[in-house]
Enzyme design. Structure first.
Site, PDB file in Angstrom:
ATOM      1  CB  THR A  96     -41.907 -68.401 -93.640  1.00  0.00           C
ATOM      2  OG1 THR A  96     -40.684 -68.887 -94.196  1.00  0.00           O
ATOM      3  CG2 THR A  96     -42.966 -69.479 -93.795  1.00  0.00           C
ATOM      4  CE  LYS A 171     -39.636 -72.069 -95.368  1.00  0.00           C
ATOM      5  NZ  LYS A 171     -39.222 -70.766 -94.851  1.00  0.00           N
TER       6      LYS A 171
END
Length: 286
Positions: A96, A171
């Site tokens: 991420t 995300k």
């Protein structure tokens, strides 16, 4: 079947790589702490002594590391992925990171002749173990198609979202919403219990209505039992909230609720709960 590399064997990466090994893929693994590779090697994986060596040996190399700094570090330098990727081979970063970091990594890989796909995941330790992650892919579409058999082992859903940056943005949106939901849930649990309500009664009522969701069930139980064994480290959620706010600043999109949530997670991190599960945010609310 493609030769697969996997870099980063933390809470998530270890489970994801093990699923690939168990599915019959030829997997080469690397981790900054070599001891974390031993279980994978015992199950049939091969050890690679650097990100460069893994990228050189594999058709597609996946990475799952903690943050943008780590994601950049394993790509750069004489022993980094970019030094070994070579023409035509693929690199899939499942960490991420923000869209700018993903773009920088894409440039490094493209300059070295490789193909790049970002594929951050939505899900925590249990979905990683079960192979039921939601994988948010963006970048080189030919690499996406080649990586799809492996992505389908690691996740239950792997949509292709377009150009580099769109997976990262999705995300951050998902985790920003998750963090906000968890924070208000924790405040509600604390308010209810301090007013004399039973914690389990609160969970039962929530589970019966429109707000029913797996996160409230799982994290609510952790809060009631005061068991914060780490599935998703609190420090990583705070990092994701920070990155989402930075994206909002760049796009001039007001995010007042996310900003308040970030402050709550910063307080929990400052209180010493950084390595515990995100549910430990409840400790500063109760």
């Amino acid at each position: 079947m493609s030769r697969i590399g996997f870099l980063g064997l933390g809470i998530m990466g270890k489970a994801m790589a093990l699923n690939l090994v168990n599915a019959g893929f030829e997997v080469t693994v690397w981790n900054r702490n070599r001891q974390k590779c031993e279980e994978l090697v015992a199950h049939g994986a091969t050890f690679g002594d650097s990100p460069k060596a893994v990228a050189q040996a594999c058709d597609i190399t996946f990475a799952m590391v903690a943050d943008p700094e780590a994601a950049l570090a394993i790509c750069q330098g004489p022993n980094g992925v970019a030094a070994g990727i070579g023409a035509g081979r693929g690199y899939v970063d499942m960490s991420t990171v923000d869209d700018k970091t993903s773009g920088t990594i894409a440039d490094l890989i493209h300059h070295a002749g490789g193909r790049f796909l970002e594929a951050p995941v939505s899900g925590t330790k249990k979905p990683a173990e079960d192979g039921t992650l939601v994988i948010l892919a963006a970048g080189d579409e030919s690499l996406y198609q080649e990586a799809l058999p492996a992505l389908n082992v690691m996740g239950k859903m792997a949509p292709y979202l377009g150009g580099v940056g769109q997976g990262a943005n999705m995300k951050l949106v998902v985790n920003m919403i998750m963090g906000g939901m968890l924070n208000i849930f924790s405040e509600g649990m604390a308010l209810g219990q301090k007013s004399g309500l039973e914690g389990q009664a609160i969970l039962d009522v929530l589970a019966a209505g429109a707000m029913a969701n797996p996160m409230f069930n799982i994290k609510g139980k952790m809060c009631l039992e005061e068991n914060y064994d780490t599935s998703f480290p609190l420090k990583h959620m705070q990092k994701d909230l920070r990155l989402a706010l930075a994206l909002g600043d760049r796009l001039e999109q007001p995010l007042p609720t996310a900003a308040a949530t970030n402050e709550a997670f910063k307080q929990a991190k400052k209180s010493g709960y950084a390595e515990e599960d995100i549910a430990a945010a409840h400790k500063v609310n109760r």
